[in-house]
Scaffold this motif. Structure first.
Motif, PDB file in Angstrom:
ATOM      1  N   TYR A 216       0.826  -1.205   0.000  1.00 22.42           N
ATOM      2  CA  TYR A 216       0.000   0.000   0.000  1.00 22.42           C
ATOM      3  C   TYR A 216       0.864   1.259   0.000  1.00 22.42           C
ATOM      4  CZ  TYR A 216      -3.519   3.386   1.509  1.00 22.42           C
ATOM      5  OH  TYR A 216      -4.327   4.476   1.597  1.00 22.42           O
ATOM      6  N   ILE A 217       1.917   1.251   0.814  1.00 23.41           N
ATOM      7  CA  ILE A 217       2.765   2.447   0.911  1.00 23.41           C
ATOM      8  C   ILE A 217       3.630   2.616  -0.335  1.00 23.41           C
ATOM      9  CG2 ILE A 217       4.682   3.494   2.171  1.00 23.41           C
ATOM     10  CD1 ILE A 217       3.550   2.298   4.716  1.00 23.41           C
ATOM     11  N   SER A 218       4.279   1.517  -0.781  1.00 23.45           N
ATOM     12  CA  SER A 218       5.248   1.634  -1.879  1.00 23.45           C
ATOM     13  C   SER A 218       4.577   1.745  -3.250  1.00 23.45           C
ATOM     14  CB  SER A 218       6.200   0.442  -1.858  1.00 23.45           C
ATOM     15  OG  SER A 218       5.477  -0.772  -2.019  1.00 23.45           O
ATOM     16  N   LYS A 219       3.552   0.943  -3.508  1.00 27.09           N
ATOM     17  CA  LYS A 219       2.955   0.883  -4.837  1.00 27.09           C
ATOM     18  C   LYS A 219       1.852   1.928  -5.050  1.00 27.09           C
ATOM     19  CE  LYS A 219       5.385  -2.753  -6.017  1.00 27.09           C
ATOM     20  NZ  LYS A 219       6.448  -2.653  -7.052  1.00 27.09           N
ATOM     21  N   ILE A 220       1.179   2.305  -3.966  1.00 30.40           N
ATOM     22  CA  ILE A 220       0.036   3.210  -4.124  1.00 30.40           C
ATOM     23  C   ILE A 220       0.357   4.608  -3.634  1.00 30.40           C
ATOM     24  CG2 ILE A 220      -2.363   3.614  -3.448  1.00 30.40           C
ATOM     25  CD1 ILE A 220      -2.680   0.578  -3.265  1.00 30.40           C
ATOM     26  N   LEU A 221       0.758   4.724  -2.363  1.00 30.32           N
ATOM     27  CA  LEU A 221       1.012   6.059  -1.814  1.00 30.32           C
ATOM     28  C   LEU A 221       2.229   6.720  -2.457  1.00 30.32           C
ATOM     29  CD1 LEU A 221       0.269   5.635   2.007  1.00 30.32           C
ATOM     30  CD2 LEU A 221      -1.265   6.332   0.179  1.00 30.32           C
ATOM     31  N   GLU A 222       3.373   6.020  -2.438  1.00 31.95           N
ATOM     32  CA  GLU A 222       4.603   6.624  -2.939  1.00 31.95           C
ATOM     33  C   GLU A 222       4.619   6.747  -4.463  1.00 31.95           C
ATOM     34  OE1 GLU A 222       7.709   4.227  -1.289  1.00 31.95           O
ATOM     35  OE2 GLU A 222       7.952   5.557   0.431  1.00 31.95           O
ATOM     36  N   LYS A 223       4.192   5.701  -5.159  1.00 34.13           N
ATOM     37  CA  LYS A 223       4.319   5.671  -6.613  1.00 34.13           C
ATOM     38  C   LYS A 223       3.313   6.570  -7.310  1.00 34.13           C
ATOM     39  CE  LYS A 223       4.549   2.442 -10.506  1.00 34.13           C
ATOM     40  NZ  LYS A 223       4.461   1.028 -10.909  1.00 34.13           N
ATOM     41  N   THR A 224       2.075   6.620  -6.794  1.00 38.40           N
ATOM     42  CA  THR A 224       1.016   7.359  -7.497  1.00 38.40           C
ATOM     43  C   THR A 224       0.565   8.600  -6.742  1.00 38.40           C
ATOM     44  OG1 THR A 224       0.242   5.290  -8.489  1.00 38.40           O
ATOM     45  CG2 THR A 224      -1.274   7.171  -8.518  1.00 38.40           C
ATOM     46  N   LEU A 225       0.068   8.416  -5.510  1.00 41.44           N
ATOM     47  CA  LEU A 225      -0.540   9.539  -4.802  1.00 41.44           C
ATOM     48  C   LEU A 225       0.493  10.578  -4.373  1.00 41.44           C
ATOM     49  CD1 LEU A 225      -3.231   7.678  -2.656  1.00 41.44           C
ATOM     50  CD2 LEU A 225      -3.381   8.590  -4.973  1.00 41.44           C
ATOM     51  N   LEU A 226       1.671  10.125  -3.949  1.00 39.46           N
ATOM     52  CA  LEU A 226       2.689  11.070  -3.505  1.00 39.46           C
ATOM     53  C   LEU A 226       3.217  11.907  -4.679  1.00 39.46           C
ATOM     54  CD1 LEU A 226       4.463  12.207  -1.320  1.00 39.46           C
ATOM     55  CD2 LEU A 226       6.061  10.323  -1.670  1.00 39.46           C
ATOM     56  N   SER A 227       3.453  11.247  -5.823  1.00 41.34           N
ATOM     57  CA  SER A 227       3.931  12.002  -6.985  1.00 41.34           C
ATOM     58  C   SER A 227       2.881  12.994  -7.455  1.00 41.34           C
ATOM     59  CB  SER A 227       4.291  11.031  -8.114  1.00 41.34           C
ATOM     60  OG  SER A 227       3.160  10.278  -8.510  1.00 41.34           O
ATOM     61  N   TRP A 228       1.615  12.607  -7.376  1.00 42.85           N
ATOM     62  CA  TRP A 228       0.540  13.535  -7.749  1.00 42.85           C
ATOM     63  C   TRP A 228       0.504  14.723  -6.786  1.00 42.85           C
ATOM     64  CZ3 TRP A 228      -3.753  15.241  -5.095  1.00 42.85           C
ATOM     65  CH2 TRP A 228      -4.712  15.935  -5.838  1.00 42.85           C
ATOM     66  N   ALA A 229       0.681  14.447  -5.489  1.00 44.10           N
ATOM     67  CA  ALA A 229       0.648  15.523  -4.492  1.00 44.10           C
ATOM     68  C   ALA A 229       1.794  16.505  -4.705  1.00 44.10           C
ATOM     69  CB  ALA A 229       0.717  14.930  -3.089  1.00 44.10           C
ATOM     70  N   GLN A 230       2.956  15.993  -5.111  1.00 44.07           N
ATOM     71  CA  GLN A 230       4.113  16.875  -5.371  1.00 44.07           C
ATOM     72  C   GLN A 230       3.833  17.837  -6.518  1.00 44.07           C
ATOM     73  OE1 GLN A 230       7.115  13.950  -6.025  1.00 44.07           O
ATOM     74  NE2 GLN A 230       7.734  13.861  -3.870  1.00 44.07           N
ATOM     75  N   LYS A 231       3.101  17.374  -7.506  1.00 44.83           N
ATOM     76  CA  LYS A 231       2.808  18.222  -8.657  1.00 44.83           C
ATOM     77  C   LYS A 231       1.746  19.271  -8.350  1.00 44.83           C
ATOM     78  CE  LYS A 231       3.880  14.548 -11.961  1.00 44.83           C
ATOM     79  NZ  LYS A 231       3.319  13.665 -13.031  1.00 44.83           N
ATOM     80  N   HIS A 232       0.892  18.987  -7.375  1.00 44.02           N
ATOM     81  CA  HIS A 232      -0.234  19.874  -7.115  1.00 44.02           C
ATOM     82  C   HIS A 232      -0.080  20.727  -5.866  1.00 44.02           C
ATOM     83  CE1 HIS A 232      -2.003  17.145 -10.042  1.00 44.02           C
ATOM     84  NE2 HIS A 232      -2.989  17.998 -10.193  1.00 44.02           N
ATOM     85  N   SER A 233       0.889  20.433  -5.003  1.00 43.31           N
ATOM     86  CA  SER A 233       0.988  21.177  -3.747  1.00 43.31           C
ATOM     87  C   SER A 233       1.278  22.644  -3.968  1.00 43.31           C
ATOM     88  CB  SER A 233       2.067  20.559  -2.850  1.00 43.31           C
ATOM     89  OG  SER A 233       3.324  20.577  -3.512  1.00 43.31           O
ATOM     90  N   MET A 234       2.124  22.956  -4.971  1.00 42.37           N
ATOM     91  CA  MET A 234       2.454  24.357  -5.226  1.00 42.37           C
ATOM     92  C   MET A 234       1.230  25.127  -5.688  1.00 42.37           C
ATOM     93  SD  MET A 234       4.810  26.649  -5.161  1.00 42.37           S
ATOM     94  CE  MET A 234       6.328  25.705  -5.114  1.00 42.37           C
ATOM     95  N   ASP A 235       0.386  24.492  -6.529  1.00 43.87           N
ATOM     96  CA  ASP A 235      -0.799  25.170  -7.041  1.00 43.87           C
ATOM     97  C   ASP A 235      -1.838  25.393  -5.951  1.00 43.87           C
ATOM     98  OD1 ASP A 235       0.348  25.114  -9.502  1.00 43.87           O
ATOM     99  OD2 ASP A 235      -0.616  23.237 -10.104  1.00 43.87           O
TER     100      ASP A 235
END
Length: 307
Positions: A216-235
């Motif tokens: 759950y942490i490596s495949k879902i949170l880190e790979k998908t949700l975390l990368s998405w959050a990095q792209k959207h946090s500034m906006d």
């Protein structure tokens, strides 16, 4: 039972004032029989009210039957009104009258609900208060609410409200009256998240893959949700210091009640993941209604519809 004559009280009032019956008939414009019957009743009973027991005697809604119905509902409050009326050999309308008018009972439909313990209620109240406090400071704008749901390739329907209009049974069958339900249909677990800035890509976990906490942490949170959050946090926030994820509690990460803290590869963006109640229910419900309206030939077709 016919109601008492509305002129009876006036007739007796005039009679007590020693007004002749002939004059009473003229003044009130009523029949002579009504006047003389009222006077006769008053002389015999001493009152103009009806005698006790006037009208037809009750033969079905009797005290013994009311007592029997009361005892049956006391032993089992989930009894069917129709079945109880059939067992006691009375009509359903009379049974409903006994329950409503005599016993003052109301029929409530049984419903499903998650009955919470005192400890769970207290825990949810604390989490809700924390979420409200974050909303007051605007932190909910940097929070992504995630969840997961299992979807199957077969269509789902409510047998009470799902209807097919047709002239014959055969025509209804051809128009989809009968829906195939497999005992173990192919399924896929779907993860996703929504925030003030948009929604994440859907993450699919195929049938048979065990979603442990590590996966759950490596495949879902880190790979998908975390990368998405990095792209959207500034906006969302105007800075790159924090993005929070509120998710539901599947078995894969329910073993540890503490927040899951992750760091990005650049180690400049802190992302905190909290466990919370099911805030994903509305988005997943929308998906459920749209996707499960019709069956799918394969998992790939189901994924395409979900996307």
């Amino acid at each position: 039972m016919a109601p008492p004559n509305p002129h009876r009280s006036y007739i007796l009032h005039l009679f007590k004032e020693e007004v002749a019956p002939v004059d009473i008939i003229k003044w009130l414009a009523v029949s002579s029989r009504t006047v003389y019957d009222s006077i006769y009743r008053f002389k015999k009973l001493g009152t103009f009210l009806d005698r006790c027991g006037r009208g037809r005697k009750a033969t079905v809604v009797t005290p013994d039957r009311i007592k029997a119905v009361k005892e049956r509902t006391r032993r089992n409050s989930l009894r069917s009104i129709r079945k109880m009326a059939k067992d006691m050999k009375i009509s359903q309308s009379l049974m409903e009258r006994i329950l409503k008018d005599k016993l003052k009972l109301t029929c409530y439909h049984v419903r499903k609900a998650a009955i919470l313990s005192v400890a769970t209620t207290k825990k949810r109240l604390e989490r809700s208060s924390e979420l409200l406090q974050r909303a007051r400071t605007g932190e909910h704008l940097v929070t992504a609410f995630s969840g997961e749901k299992l979807f199957t390739v077969q269509a789902e329907f409510n047998s009470q409200s799902h209807q097919v209009l047709a002239k014959t049974s055969d025509e209804a069958f051809g128009n989809g009256r009968t829906i195939h339900q497999a005992p173990h249909p192919a399924s896929v677990m779907v993860f996703g998240a929504v925030s003030a800035d948009g929604k994440t890509p859907l993450v699919f976990v195929d049938q048979g893959v065990k979603t442990s906490k590590k996966v759950y942490i490596s495949k879902i949170l880190e790979k998908t949700l975390l990368s998405w959050a990095q792209k959207h946090s500034m906006d969302v926030t105007g800075c790159s210091n924090k993005t929070e994820l509120q998710h539901t509690q599947p078995s894969c990460h329910n073993s540890d009640p503490r927040p899951i803290c992750l760091r990005s590869s650049r180690r400049t963006n802190g992302h905190r993941f909290h466990q919370t109640s099911n805030l994903w229910a509305t988005p997943s419900g929308v998906l459920q209604n749209k996707v499960s309206a019709k069956p799918h030939s394969s998992i790939e077709a189901l994924k395409k519809t979900l996307v």
